[in-house]
Design a protein around this motif. Structure first.
Motif, PDB file in Angstrom:
ATOM      1  N   LEU B  16       0.829  -1.212   0.000  1.00 49.98           N
ATOM      2  CA  LEU B  16       0.000   0.000   0.000  1.00 49.98           C
ATOM      3  C   LEU B  16       0.863   1.262   0.000  1.00 49.98           C
ATOM      4  N   CYS B  17       1.939   1.242   0.761  1.00 49.01           N
ATOM      5  CA  CYS B  17       2.816   2.420   0.808  1.00 49.01           C
ATOM      6  C   CYS B  17       3.534   2.624  -0.516  1.00 49.01           C
ATOM      7  N   ALA B  18       4.042   1.524  -1.074  1.00 51.02           N
ATOM      8  CA  ALA B  18       4.731   1.631  -2.363  1.00 51.02           C
ATOM      9  C   ALA B  18       3.764   2.154  -3.420  1.00 51.02           C
ATOM     10  N   ALA B  19       2.557   1.595  -3.451  1.00 44.79           N
ATOM     11  CA  ALA B  19       1.556   2.036  -4.422  1.00 44.79           C
ATOM     12  C   ALA B  19       1.232   3.513  -4.205  1.00 44.79           C
ATOM     13  N   GLY B  20       1.095   3.907  -2.946  1.00 43.09           N
ATOM     14  CA  GLY B  20       0.783   5.309  -2.640  1.00 43.09           C
ATOM     15  C   GLY B  20       1.849   6.236  -3.189  1.00 43.09           C
ATOM     16  N   ARG B  21       3.085   5.902  -2.948  1.00 40.12           N
ATOM     17  CA  ARG B  21       4.188   6.745  -3.428  1.00 40.12           C
ATOM     18  C   ARG B  21       4.233   6.779  -4.951  1.00 40.12           C
ATOM     19  N   MET B  22       4.178   5.603  -5.561  1.00 39.84           N
ATOM     20  CA  MET B  22       4.359   5.538  -7.011  1.00 39.84           C
ATOM     21  C   MET B  22       3.156   6.132  -7.767  1.00 39.84           C
ATOM     22  N   PHE B  23       1.953   5.866  -7.283  1.00 42.68           N
ATOM     23  CA  PHE B  23       0.771   6.444  -7.926  1.00 42.68           C
ATOM     24  C   PHE B  23       0.830   7.965  -7.869  1.00 42.68           C
ATOM     25  N   ARG B  24       1.185   8.519  -6.709  1.00 43.72           N
ATOM     26  CA  ARG B  24       1.257   9.973  -6.589  1.00 43.72           C
ATOM     27  C   ARG B  24       2.291  10.544  -7.552  1.00 43.72           C
ATOM     28  N   ARG B  26       3.518   9.164 -10.376  1.00 42.46           N
ATOM     29  CA  ARG B  26       3.398   8.896 -11.813  1.00 42.46           C
ATOM     30  C   ARG B  26       1.996   8.623 -12.312  1.00 42.46           C
ATOM     31  N   GLY B  27       1.009   8.637 -11.424  1.00 40.99           N
ATOM     32  CA  GLY B  27      -0.361   8.381 -11.861  1.00 40.99           C
ATOM     33  C   GLY B  27      -0.691   6.905 -11.851  1.00 40.99           C
ATOM     34  N   PHE B  28      -1.970   6.588 -11.962  1.00 42.58           N
ATOM     35  CA  PHE B  28      -2.410   5.197 -11.838  1.00 42.58           C
ATOM     36  C   PHE B  28      -1.986   4.335 -13.022  1.00 42.58           C
ATOM     37  N   ASP B  29      -2.151   4.859 -14.224  1.00 44.65           N
ATOM     38  CA  ASP B  29      -1.996   4.020 -15.409  1.00 44.65           C
ATOM     39  C   ASP B  29      -0.551   3.655 -15.717  1.00 44.65           C
ATOM     40  N   SER B  30       0.362   4.581 -15.470  1.00 47.57           N
ATOM     41  CA  SER B  30       1.729   4.317 -15.915  1.00 47.57           C
ATOM     42  C   SER B  30       2.533   3.513 -14.892  1.00 47.57           C
ATOM     43  N   ASP B  56      -8.931  -2.605  -7.517  1.00 43.60           N
ATOM     44  CA  ASP B  56      -9.097  -2.778  -6.076  1.00 43.60           C
ATOM     45  C   ASP B  56      -7.937  -2.136  -5.324  1.00 43.60           C
ATOM     46  N   LEU B  57      -6.720  -2.362  -5.808  1.00 40.78           N
ATOM     47  CA  LEU B  57      -5.550  -1.749  -5.168  1.00 40.78           C
ATOM     48  C   LEU B  57      -5.656  -0.227  -5.172  1.00 40.78           C
ATOM     49  N   ILE B  58      -6.090   0.335  -6.284  1.00 44.22           N
ATOM     50  CA  ILE B  58      -6.216   1.795  -6.380  1.00 44.22           C
ATOM     51  C   ILE B  58      -7.155   2.321  -5.313  1.00 44.22           C
ATOM     52  N   ALA B  59      -8.320   1.683  -5.183  1.00 43.88           N
ATOM     53  CA  ALA B  59      -9.296   2.134  -4.187  1.00 43.88           C
ATOM     54  C   ALA B  59      -8.717   2.023  -2.774  1.00 43.88           C
ATOM     55  N   GLN B  60      -8.073   0.910  -2.475  1.00 47.90           N
ATOM     56  CA  GLN B  60      -7.539   0.714  -1.129  1.00 47.90           C
ATOM     57  C   GLN B  60      -6.349   1.630  -0.861  1.00 47.90           C
ATOM     58  N   THR B  61      -5.557   1.888  -1.885  1.00 45.09           N
ATOM     59  CA  THR B  61      -4.431   2.806  -1.709  1.00 45.09           C
ATOM     60  C   THR B  61      -4.932   4.217  -1.392  1.00 45.09           C
ATOM     61  N   LEU B 100      -3.656  13.241  -7.325  1.00 45.06           N
ATOM     62  CA  LEU B 100      -4.431  12.183  -7.968  1.00 45.06           C
ATOM     63  C   LEU B 100      -5.889  12.515  -8.255  1.00 45.06           C
ATOM     64  N   CYS B 101      -6.396  13.682  -7.815  1.00 42.35           N
ATOM     65  CA  CYS B 101      -7.851  13.832  -7.863  1.00 42.35           C
ATOM     66  C   CYS B 101      -8.407  13.799  -9.286  1.00 42.35           C
ATOM     67  N   ALA B 102      -7.663  14.343 -10.254  1.00 39.28           N
ATOM     68  CA  ALA B 102      -8.205  14.347 -11.617  1.00 39.28           C
ATOM     69  C   ALA B 102      -8.333  12.932 -12.168  1.00 39.28           C
ATOM     70  N   GLU B 103      -7.421  12.061 -11.774  1.00 39.55           N
ATOM     71  CA  GLU B 103      -7.523  10.680 -12.245  1.00 39.55           C
ATOM     72  C   GLU B 103      -8.513   9.903 -11.397  1.00 39.55           C
ATOM     73  N   ALA B 104      -8.589  10.287 -10.115  1.00 39.50           N
ATOM     74  CA  ALA B 104      -9.436   9.533  -9.188  1.00 39.50           C
ATOM     75  C   ALA B 104     -10.909   9.638  -9.562  1.00 39.50           C
ATOM     76  N   PHE B 105     -11.330  10.804 -10.040  1.00 39.82           N
ATOM     77  CA  PHE B 105     -12.764  10.914 -10.303  1.00 39.82           C
ATOM     78  C   PHE B 105     -13.173  10.156 -11.557  1.00 39.82           C
ATOM     79  N   ARG B 106     -12.222   9.602 -12.267  1.00 39.88           N
ATOM     80  CA  ARG B 106     -12.560   8.738 -13.400  1.00 39.88           C
ATOM     81  C   ARG B 106     -12.427   7.261 -13.028  1.00 39.88           C
TER      82      ARG B 106
END
Lengths: 183, 183
Positions: B16-24, B26-30, B56-61, B100-106
DNA sequence: TGTACATCAGTGAACGCGCGTTCACTGATGTAC
DNA sequence: TGTACATCAGTGAACGCGCGTTCACTGATGTAC
């Protein structure tokens, strides 16, 4: 088959408009080149006659979508229209900045340059119709209000609770208006 | 090979921490599932023992990253820290909403629900330390300021012109402070 | 407490799908005479 | 103005790569006696 020069120019506009709408609605990554070309009435193979790559299209679409329409707007009137539920629900026809800025700042340098140019123009445009005695004050009001508008639009869009979403829009509207009155 | 229950709980946090850092950053898709698992010290095959899918990971992250740290903050002090160049340049450790909010609302409904919950808590938290006589006034200040903070952070990040970027941060800071003084 | 066995977290190869990109071909356009 | 030909925009099949996801297998854990 070859087509006329006017047709080429028209096709280019169609591709940019289709890309603008679809990117705003669904983001850069989940929209495919083939979908955009289909929406523009062509097949995907023709794409590379118009653009170097998808990244190139993204940059050019941003530049195209960010060219401002009307000038000299009254800031408060602009804010009231911007922060409306209608605008919130109109993703594909709405403000490109609010729809795409989070993804745009992770794109290539050309895309960032287009966004920066759009931001500069928007601040200058809003500063003209902003309250304030001196130019610096007008500019500060333009920057603060624009930040609040873009932020509120994104926050209202990510809320799945309609009441909270409306509240964010309405209270940010009130907040910007209050800022104005106090001067 | 099987690992101990404590190890499993620890691995979950690491993912969860790794995903949190990396998503922030570089975004979810990349960001790929394999990259996240590698960063957490595992191989990609183990992923589906922890999460149903990448969605599921995105939501939980998001839910994990949005659980607020400290409580009762002074709004102006918070804004000053939030709207700093340090925060702007610290994408992977900074505010998940701005990143992440612009990607999150999609994203899917679970992700939106997590974002909405985070937004509610943030507004309530900021309202406690916001200026204003009545509760409604405090809440309005919290909403308006939070919109401006998130918006300014995103605008400052997309500017490739450092001067403009700093100006957006500084003037939004000033603007929020001015709003406060006038009450 | 010690041993035997069932459980199940983790591994890494493999699958399948979708997307960006390429390319040989087609046929309408527009130019040269 | 009319004709012949070179150009080149568009087509659609094909390629290759990367990613999410699956699965047979491994071996450490933890339970039952």
């Amino acid at each position: 088959m070859k087509v006329s020069r006017e047709q080429v120019a028209e096709n280019r506009q169609k591709i940019l408009c289709a890309a603008g709408r679809m990117f705003r609605a669904r983001g850069f990554d989940s929209v495919t080149v083939a979908e955009i070309m289909k929406d523009a009435g062509l097949t995907h193979g023709a794409f590379y006659g118009y653009f170097k790559s998808k990244e190139d299209l993204i940059a050019q679409t941003l530049a195209h979508a960010l060219t401002p329409a009307a000038s000299d707007v009254d800031l408060l009137r602009y804010a009231a229209k911007y922060l409306s539920p209608d605008h919130r629900d109109n993703l594909e026809g709405g403000c490109p900045t609010a729809a795409l800025c989070a993804e745009a700042f992770r794109q290539g340098p050309e895309a960032k340059a287009a966004m920066t140019e759009g931001l500069k123009q928007q601040i200058e445009r809003l500063a003209q119709g902003a309250p304030g005695a001196k130019a610096a004050e007008k500019r500060r009001n333009a920057i603060g209000s624009w930040s609040a508008m873009v932020g509120a639009m994104m926050l209202s869009r990510l809320s799945d609770d309609p009441k909270l979403s409306e509240e964010v829009l309405a209270e940010t509207r009130n907040w910007i208006r209050a800022q104005d009155k106090n001067r």
